[in-house]
Design a protein around this motif. Structure first.
Motif, PDB file in Angstrom:
ATOM      1  N   GLY A  47      19.729 -14.504  10.381  1.00  0.00           N
ATOM      2  CA  GLY A  47      18.471 -15.024   9.847  1.00  0.00           C
ATOM      3  C   GLY A  47      17.240 -14.225  10.225  1.00  0.00           C
ATOM      4  O   GLY A  47      16.646 -13.515   9.401  1.00  0.00           O
ATOM      5  N   SER A  69      19.025 -30.474  11.530  1.00  0.00           N
ATOM      6  CA  SER A  69      19.936 -31.433  10.915  1.00  0.00           C
ATOM      7  C   SER A  69      21.130 -31.707  11.817  1.00  0.00           C
ATOM      8  O   SER A  69      21.531 -32.868  12.001  1.00  0.00           O
ATOM      9  CB  SER A  69      20.400 -30.907   9.556  1.00  0.00           C
ATOM     10  OG  SER A  69      21.314 -31.804   8.950  1.00  0.00           O
ATOM     11  N   SER A 100      24.845 -22.954  13.831  1.00  0.00           N
ATOM     12  CA  SER A 100      23.571 -22.841  13.109  1.00  0.00           C
ATOM     13  C   SER A 100      22.509 -22.163  13.963  1.00  0.00           C
ATOM     14  O   SER A 100      21.647 -21.448  13.435  1.00  0.00           O
ATOM     15  CB  SER A 100      23.094 -24.226  12.661  1.00  0.00           C
ATOM     16  OG  SER A 100      22.860 -25.077  13.779  1.00  0.00           O
ATOM     17  N   ARG A 150      18.600 -26.333   9.288  1.00  0.00           N
ATOM     18  CA  ARG A 150      20.012 -26.596   9.575  1.00  0.00           C
ATOM     19  C   ARG A 150      20.234 -26.938  11.046  1.00  0.00           C
ATOM     20  O   ARG A 150      21.026 -27.826  11.374  1.00  0.00           O
ATOM     21  CB  ARG A 150      20.834 -25.363   9.193  1.00  0.00           C
ATOM     22  CG  ARG A 150      22.335 -25.540   9.374  1.00  0.00           C
ATOM     23  CD  ARG A 150      23.083 -24.275   9.039  1.00  0.00           C
ATOM     24  NE  ARG A 150      24.473 -24.361   9.464  1.00  0.00           N
ATOM     25  CZ  ARG A 150      25.307 -23.331   9.527  1.00  0.00           C
ATOM     26  NH1 ARG A 150      24.884 -22.123   9.172  1.00  0.00           N
ATOM     27  NH2 ARG A 150      26.550 -23.489   9.936  1.00  0.00           N
ATOM     28  N   ARG A 170       9.608 -27.931   0.841  1.00  0.00           N
ATOM     29  CA  ARG A 170      10.553 -27.659   1.926  1.00  0.00           C
ATOM     30  C   ARG A 170       9.889 -27.819   3.281  1.00  0.00           C
ATOM     31  O   ARG A 170      10.471 -28.375   4.210  1.00  0.00           O
ATOM     32  CB  ARG A 170      11.114 -26.247   1.781  1.00  0.00           C
ATOM     33  CG  ARG A 170      12.105 -26.078   0.637  1.00  0.00           C
ATOM     34  CD  ARG A 170      12.871 -24.780   0.778  1.00  0.00           C
ATOM     35  NE  ARG A 170      12.002 -23.617   0.753  1.00  0.00           N
ATOM     36  CZ  ARG A 170      11.671 -22.957  -0.358  1.00  0.00           C
ATOM     37  NH1 ARG A 170      12.146 -23.358  -1.519  1.00  0.00           N
ATOM     38  NH2 ARG A 170      10.891 -21.900  -0.304  1.00  0.00           N
ATOM     39  N   SER A 196      12.680 -23.217   6.582  1.00  0.00           N
ATOM     40  CA  SER A 196      13.227 -24.325   5.798  1.00  0.00           C
ATOM     41  C   SER A 196      14.747 -24.349   5.840  1.00  0.00           C
ATOM     42  O   SER A 196      15.362 -25.405   6.025  1.00  0.00           O
ATOM     43  CB  SER A 196      12.732 -24.224   4.356  1.00  0.00           C
ATOM     44  OG  SER A 196      13.326 -25.219   3.553  1.00  0.00           O
ATOM     45  N   GLN A 197      15.374 -23.189   5.688  1.00  0.00           N
ATOM     46  CA  GLN A 197      16.823 -23.143   5.580  1.00  0.00           C
ATOM     47  C   GLN A 197      17.504 -23.106   6.944  1.00  0.00           C
ATOM     48  O   GLN A 197      18.310 -23.981   7.275  1.00  0.00           O
ATOM     49  CB  GLN A 197      17.233 -21.923   4.742  1.00  0.00           C
ATOM     50  CG  GLN A 197      16.730 -21.973   3.313  1.00  0.00           C
ATOM     51  CD  GLN A 197      16.972 -20.678   2.569  1.00  0.00           C
ATOM     52  OE1 GLN A 197      17.720 -19.816   3.006  1.00  0.00           O
ATOM     53  NE2 GLN A 197      16.312 -20.524   1.419  1.00  0.00           N
ATOM     54  N   CYS A 198      17.185 -22.097   7.767  1.00  0.00           N
ATOM     55  CA  CYS A 198      17.912 -21.897   9.023  1.00  0.00           C
ATOM     56  C   CYS A 198      17.479 -22.866  10.121  1.00  0.00           C
ATOM     57  O   CYS A 198      18.315 -23.483  10.783  1.00  0.00           O
ATOM     58  CB  CYS A 198      17.747 -20.453   9.485  1.00  0.00           C
ATOM     59  SG  CYS A 198      18.444 -19.246   8.340  1.00  0.00           S
ATOM     60  N   ASP A 206      10.794 -19.701   4.066  1.00  0.00           N
ATOM     61  CA  ASP A 206      12.175 -19.924   3.630  1.00  0.00           C
ATOM     62  C   ASP A 206      13.122 -19.910   4.819  1.00  0.00           C
ATOM     63  O   ASP A 206      14.064 -20.709   4.894  1.00  0.00           O
ATOM     64  CB  ASP A 206      12.588 -18.844   2.623  1.00  0.00           C
ATOM     65  CG  ASP A 206      11.900 -19.027   1.274  1.00  0.00           C
ATOM     66  OD1 ASP A 206      11.439 -20.154   0.997  1.00  0.00           O
ATOM     67  OD2 ASP A 206      11.813 -18.051   0.509  1.00  0.00           O
TER      68      ASP A 206
END
Length: 475
Positions: free
Chosen positions: A199, A61, A191, A58, A15, A53-55, A50
């Motif tokens: 988050g 992206s 996001s 996003r 990730r 990688s996730q928040c 994590d």
């Protein structure tokens, strides 16, 4: 158990590599071997990875679909979160520092935040709200500086929530402006908020509710080596608004100051300094000169005024740029400025005008008044929002409709709202002397003036603060 741990570590590395590639090299890449070894099995660090990688992924992206300055600002956000991850690793290996040491410890995070603030300086960008939301949001990362209830900061969770409230003002502007125009911008704003709420807030709540836990047997704080960032711009030479500074904690040396000033006066009194100066006689003094009457002529005054105004503000503009943006800049003393050929896809940006009046005849997407003084604006309809920022003494009249009116960092604002604009949502921040004029009950009657509050009471009740406007007698 060992196999599960190895699989989790491999997934985390995968990730991180993916997020690093999407950030275009904006992440800090130089984690030391010791830090990496300490992070390999630490649940707090794995959970933070994590979160990145996730928040953060996003946010990046969504920013990649927008590009330009929004992507640049998002990369800085990613860089700041990665810098904080490195600090969390070092916290577990470091003794609790004093105030000066804390400033040195947090310097890598400070430098990234300064880069974010630099993006909103100078002339206002078309994506100012994106940049401001991203820059202001990074103050939430200062939770890591909490060292106890007497340190002058709110508790870490409360600090994150308070910091996001500052950024949310501009984040909401992005949502309003692009709500029906571009889903990428809406996704970016959503996001960004979810990166902090829930988050970062939930991460701190679960792992560091009372602040970072320093090592009792670790090493004392030392200035960290500066990580190399391939392709990243160099930070500004002088941080304009750092979160932390150790300079104030350094004792001043009065003896050195006295010695320095003594040397200065000795040099001034030395013969070598004054030997080349000429004595001013009575006839050379301005008050005794025959060619100076003390009265400034009209022509001379106009030349001085126009020259000074032009040199400070630049040439005046009233033009349509790229078919999308009307630029009205540096207009001084112009009472007859008119924009009459406009459509709902165009925006109007008014900058650096003084003692002028602008009429906008027709519907436009949004209107922004920036750094203007004694400015009057009359417009018909806006699709998204009308906003005034960094202004003094402005008068605004809406003859049609406006869903949102924003007043930010403005002193003295008189709003005249027609009957079709009474449903407008008015948002104010860091502003004073704001009055709104609305039609009276009688169509032929006088307008009614309403003063918007600028002072508030905050009372802590039932676990949260209740905020109410301050009411004055006679108001």
């Amino acid at each position: 158990m060992e196999e599960d741990l190895i699989k989790r570590l491999e997934a985390a590395v995968t990730r991180l590599e993916a997020v690093s590639r999407s950030a275009g090299g904006a992440f800090l890449s130089g984690v030391g071997e010791t830090a990496a070894d300490g992070a390999s099995s630490d649940p707090e660090i794995l959970a933070y990875e994590d979160l990145i990688s996730q928040c953060v992924g996003r946010v990046l992206s969504a920013a990649e679909n927008i590009g330009g300055q929004v992507l640049d600002a998002s990369k800085i956000v990613a860089e700041a979160f990665n810098a904080q991850k490195e600090l969390l690793v070092r916290v577990k290996q470091t003794q609790k520092p004093d105030l000066a040491g804390l400033g040195d410890f947090l310097k890598p995070l400070n430098e990234v935040i300064v880069k974010a603030n630099a993006m909103i300086e100078g002339k206002r960008s078309d994506f100012f709200n994106h940049l401001k939301a991203a820059a202001d949001s990074l103050t939430a990362l200062a939770w890591i500086a909490f060292t106890g209830k007497d340190c002058g900061m709110s508790m870490p969770i409360a600090h994150i929530e308070e910091s996001w409230q500052m950024a949310e003002f501009y984040n909401n502007k992005v949502l309003v402006e692009y709500r029906n125009k571009d889903a990428n911008h809406v996704e970016w704003a959503k996001s960004l908020k979810e990166l902090y709420l829930p988050g970062l807030r939930d991460y701190v709540k679960g792992h560091y509710p009372l602040g970072p836990v320093w090592s009792a047997t670790g090493k004392p704080v030392t200035a960290p080596a500066k990580a190399s960032l391939p392709g990243a711009p160099a930070p500004p030479p002088a941080p304009s608004a750092p979160l932390f500074s150790s300079e104030s904690s350094k004792p001043s040396s009065s003896s050195n100051q006295k010695q320095g000033m003594t040397a200065v006066f000795q040099q001034i009194n030395s013969a070598g300094v004054t030997s080349g100066l000429r004595k001013v006689t009575d006839d050379m003094k301005t008050k005794n000169r025959a060619d100076r009457s003390g009265v400034v002529g009209v022509a001379e005054k106009e030349i001085r005024t126009s020259t000074q105004a032009f040199s400070k503000t630049g040439p005046p503009k009233l033009e349509l740029q790229m078919g999308r943006k009307w630029a009205v800049e540096n207009q001084i003393g112009k009472k007859d400025l008119v924009i009459d050929e406009c459509d709902a896809k165009q925006s109007v940006y008014v900058f650096g005008c003084k003692d002028s009046v602008l009429q906008i005849q027709g519907k436009v997407n949004n209107i922004t008044i920036d750094k203007c003084t004694k400015m009057g604006v009359v417009f018909t309809d806006v699709v998204a929002a009308f906003e005034t920022v960094n202004c003094n003494n402005v008068e605004v009249q809406c003859q049609g409709s406006a869903p949102t009116i924003s007043v930010d960092n403005t002193t003295g604002c008189q709003l005249y709202l027609g009957k079709d604009a009474l449903g407008a949502a008015i948002t104010t921040a860091k502003s004073s002397e704001i009055n709104v004029m609305v039609p009276g009950a009688d169509p032929d009657g006088d307008w009614v003036e309403h003063a918007l509050p600028q002072q508030y009471n905050h009372v802590f009740e039932e676990g949260k603060f209740e905020t109410t406007p301050v009411s004055h007698s006679g108001a």
